[in-house]
Design a protein around this motif. Structure first.
Motif, PDB file in Angstrom:
ATOM      1  N   ALA A 106       4.083 -28.719  50.752  1.00 23.40           N
ATOM      2  CA  ALA A 106       4.432 -30.242  50.313  1.00 23.40           C
ATOM      3  C   ALA A 106       4.072 -30.469  51.091  1.00 23.40           C
ATOM      4  N   ALA A 107       3.935 -29.954  53.041  1.00 26.45           N
ATOM      5  CA  ALA A 107       3.323 -30.737  53.532  1.00 26.45           C
ATOM      6  C   ALA A 107       1.898 -30.732  54.191  1.00 26.45           C
ATOM      7  N   ARG A 108       1.581 -29.185  52.787  1.00 21.70           N
ATOM      8  CA  ARG A 108      -0.309 -29.682  53.508  1.00 21.70           C
ATOM      9  C   ARG A 108      -0.697 -29.907  52.123  1.00 21.70           C
ATOM     10  N   ALA A 109       0.323 -30.148  50.969  1.00 28.30           N
ATOM     11  CA  ALA A 109      -0.730 -30.458  49.249  1.00 28.30           C
ATOM     12  C   ALA A 109      -0.736 -31.260  49.060  1.00 28.30           C
ATOM     13  N   ASP A 110      -2.161 -31.872  47.961  1.00 24.55           N
ATOM     14  CA  ASP A 110      -2.916 -33.414  48.466  1.00 24.55           C
ATOM     15  C   ASP A 110      -2.160 -33.873  47.017  1.00 24.55           C
ATOM     16  N   ARG A 111      -1.872 -35.272  47.914  1.00 25.14           N
ATOM     17  CA  ARG A 111      -1.148 -36.209  47.569  1.00 25.14           C
ATOM     18  C   ARG A 111      -1.838 -37.450  45.872  1.00 25.14           C
ATOM     19  N   LYS A 112      -3.574 -37.225  46.589  1.00 19.09           N
ATOM     20  CA  LYS A 112      -4.357 -38.007  45.677  1.00 19.09           C
ATOM     21  C   LYS A 112      -5.095 -37.047  44.403  1.00 19.09           C
ATOM     22  N   ALA A 113      -5.231 -38.005  42.958  1.00 22.07           N
ATOM     23  CA  ALA A 113      -4.916 -37.541  41.778  1.00 22.07           C
ATOM     24  C   ALA A 113      -6.629 -37.507  41.960  1.00 22.07           C
ATOM     25  N   GLU A 114      -7.063 -36.296  41.169  1.00 21.21           N
ATOM     26  CA  GLU A 114      -8.265 -36.459  40.410  1.00 21.21           C
ATOM     27  C   GLU A 114      -8.339 -35.351  39.845  1.00 21.21           C
ATOM     28  N   LEU A 120       1.782 -31.983  39.483  1.00 17.94           N
ATOM     29  CA  LEU A 120       3.122 -31.232  39.665  1.00 17.94           C
ATOM     30  C   LEU A 120       3.969 -32.892  40.291  1.00 17.94           C
ATOM     31  N   HIS A 121       5.697 -33.012  39.467  1.00 16.81           N
ATOM     32  CA  HIS A 121       6.236 -33.962  40.038  1.00 16.81           C
ATOM     33  C   HIS A 121       7.898 -33.286  40.477  1.00 16.81           C
ATOM     34  N   SER A 122       7.593 -33.554  41.682  1.00 13.32           N
ATOM     35  CA  SER A 122       9.077 -32.843  42.899  1.00 13.32           C
ATOM     36  C   SER A 122       9.479 -34.097  43.906  1.00 13.32           C
ATOM     37  N   PRO A 123      10.951 -33.814  44.166  1.00 14.54           N
ATOM     38  CA  PRO A 123      11.713 -33.927  45.202  1.00 14.54           C
ATOM     39  C   PRO A 123      10.457 -34.624  46.372  1.00 14.54           C
ATOM     40  N   CYS A 124       9.073 -34.292  46.296  1.00 19.88           N
ATOM     41  CA  CYS A 124       8.776 -34.747  47.237  1.00 19.88           C
ATOM     42  C   CYS A 124       7.388 -35.497  47.206  1.00 19.88           C
ATOM     43  N   GLY A 125       7.397 -36.146  45.864  1.00 19.78           N
ATOM     44  CA  GLY A 125       6.673 -36.797  44.966  1.00 19.78           C
ATOM     45  C   GLY A 125       5.806 -35.921  44.093  1.00 19.78           C
ATOM     46  N   THR A 126       4.952 -36.287  44.347  1.00 21.96           N
ATOM     47  CA  THR A 126       3.651 -36.151  42.989  1.00 21.96           C
ATOM     48  C   THR A 126       2.406 -35.178  43.984  1.00 21.96           C
ATOM     49  N   LEU A 127       2.854 -33.818  43.449  1.00 18.30           N
ATOM     50  CA  LEU A 127       1.619 -32.868  44.745  1.00 18.30           C
ATOM     51  C   LEU A 127      -0.028 -32.902  43.353  1.00 18.30           C
ATOM     52  N   ASP A 140       4.306 -30.027  30.487  1.00 12.11           N
ATOM     53  CA  ASP A 140       4.086 -31.053  32.130  1.00 12.11           C
ATOM     54  C   ASP A 140       4.568 -29.890  33.031  1.00 12.11           C
ATOM     55  N   LEU A 141       4.467 -30.359  34.674  1.00 14.28           N
ATOM     56  CA  LEU A 141       4.383 -29.250  35.578  1.00 14.28           C
ATOM     57  C   LEU A 141       5.593 -29.951  36.671  1.00 14.28           C
ATOM     58  N   ARG A 142       7.161 -29.358  36.662  1.00 13.47           N
ATOM     59  CA  ARG A 142       8.125 -30.044  37.541  1.00 13.47           C
ATOM     60  C   ARG A 142       8.505 -28.801  38.466  1.00 13.47           C
ATOM     61  N   ASP A 143       9.089 -29.420  39.209  1.00 11.99           N
ATOM     62  CA  ASP A 143      10.031 -28.674  40.895  1.00 11.99           C
ATOM     63  C   ASP A 143      10.777 -28.232  39.398  1.00 11.99           C
ATOM     64  N   LEU A 160       2.517 -15.635  29.458  1.00 10.27           N
ATOM     65  CA  LEU A 160       2.661 -15.949  31.407  1.00 10.27           C
ATOM     66  C   LEU A 160       3.341 -16.982  31.198  1.00 10.27           C
ATOM     67  N   THR A 161       4.452 -17.257  32.186  1.00  5.96           N
ATOM     68  CA  THR A 161       5.504 -17.987  32.582  1.00  5.96           C
ATOM     69  C   THR A 161       5.403 -18.231  34.073  1.00  5.96           C
ATOM     70  N   VAL A 162       5.387 -19.785  34.064  1.00  2.93           N
ATOM     71  CA  VAL A 162       5.428 -20.173  35.829  1.00  2.93           C
ATOM     72  C   VAL A 162       5.808 -21.296  36.379  1.00  2.93           C
ATOM     73  N   GLU A 163       6.797 -21.346  37.905  1.00  2.00           N
ATOM     74  CA  GLU A 163       7.566 -21.564  37.920  1.00  2.00           C
ATOM     75  C   GLU A 163       7.114 -22.478  39.508  1.00  2.00           C
ATOM     76  N   TYR A 164       7.152 -23.197  39.043  1.00  2.00           N
ATOM     77  CA  TYR A 164       6.266 -24.370  40.874  1.00  2.00           C
ATOM     78  C   TYR A 164       7.870 -24.576  41.175  1.00  2.00           C
ATOM     79  N   VAL A 165       7.846 -24.019  42.983  1.00  2.00           N
ATOM     80  CA  VAL A 165       8.606 -24.094  43.893  1.00  2.00           C
ATOM     81  C   VAL A 165       8.310 -25.101  44.586  1.00  2.00           C
ATOM     82  N   VAL A 166       8.499 -26.623  44.779  1.00  2.14           N
ATOM     83  CA  VAL A 166       8.192 -27.128  46.328  1.00  2.14           C
ATOM     84  C   VAL A 166       9.122 -27.559  47.836  1.00  2.14           C
ATOM     85  N   VAL A 167       8.603 -26.854  48.634  1.00  5.29           N
ATOM     86  CA  VAL A 167       9.275 -26.477  49.956  1.00  5.29           C
ATOM     87  C   VAL A 167       8.589 -27.398  50.553  1.00  5.29           C
TER      88      VAL A 167
END
Length: 214
Positions: A106-114, A120-127, A140-143, A160-167
């Motif tokens: 999350a420290a380096r993820a993009d927070r600007k919509a393009e 990706l919705h997460s406790p760290c905000g939308t990435l 929808d992608l959720r943490d 294929l199943t993907v789980e995104y985990v935000v740290v």
């Protein structure tokens, strides 16, 4: 990956930690070569061997894999390499499923919509991440909520199943100084940078890598 292996060992699932199932691959974003072989080709060859050896007699195989990223590019490259590995198999397993754990920094993820990115919705905000190449999510992608992905042209070679985990942050090879190592991306390897790292591992016998010069 190492904590995951320890959990399996503690649960006495010894058949999965006997050296035939886990593999640590070089970064697929690294542009170097190992003995003339680029990272994707190396991955496809090695992973193909794992698929072949682990497929059950009834043709079923379940694959668990993971990668760390902050743009989504690592996940794109991993799925592209996975699809290639399946394409190059002499015979496709009739019942193959892949579960991908994508760890997001999350420290380096993009927070600007393009337009070309998915939220990706997460406790760290939308990435905002690059979607896996040739794949689209079925929801929808959720943490920490697994979501099914499908190939855009419907030529799915595996489920294929993907789980995104935000740290908050990840000590990847980009922070190699933490462990006193350097990523040798030109040779798809790693090596010491001849400096004591800022992370120290202490073993039960009292030794540590920095204490013994390892």
């Amino acid at each position: 990956m190492f904590p995951a292996m320890h959990v399996l060992y503690d649960q006495k699932v010894y058949s999965l930690v006997d050296g035939r199932h886990f593999h640590m691959f070089p970064g697929l974003s690294w542009n170097g070569k190992l003995n003339g072989v680029d990272s994707e080709s190396y991955f496809a060859s090695e992973f193909g061997k794992l698929i072949h050896s682990a497929t059950h007699e009834d043709g079923a195989i379940r694959i668990w894999t993971m990668d760390a990223t902050f743009t989504g590019n690592a996940v794109r490259k991993l799925l592209t390499a996975l699809h290639r590995a399946f394409q190059e198999l002499p015979a496709l397993p009739p019942r193959a499923s892949v579960f991908l754990l994508a760890v997001i920094d999350a420290a380096r993820a993009d927070r600007k919509a393009e337009d070309d990115k998915i939220p990706l919705h997460s406790p760290c905000g939308t990435l905002y991440l690059l979607p896996p190449a040739e794949y689209s999510p079925a929801g929808d992608l959720r943490d920490r909520q697994p979501v099914r992905f499908v190939r855009n042209n419907r030529d799915d070679l595996f489920e294929l199943t993907v789980e995104y985990v935000v740290v908050t942050t990840i000590p990847t090879e980009d922070r190699y100084e933490l462990i006193g190592a350097v990523a040798k991306k030109d040779t798809l390897g790693v090596g010491p940078n001849h400096q004591v790292g800022r992370l120290t591992v202490e073993f039960e016998n009292g030794y540590s890598p920095s204490g013994i010069g390892g």
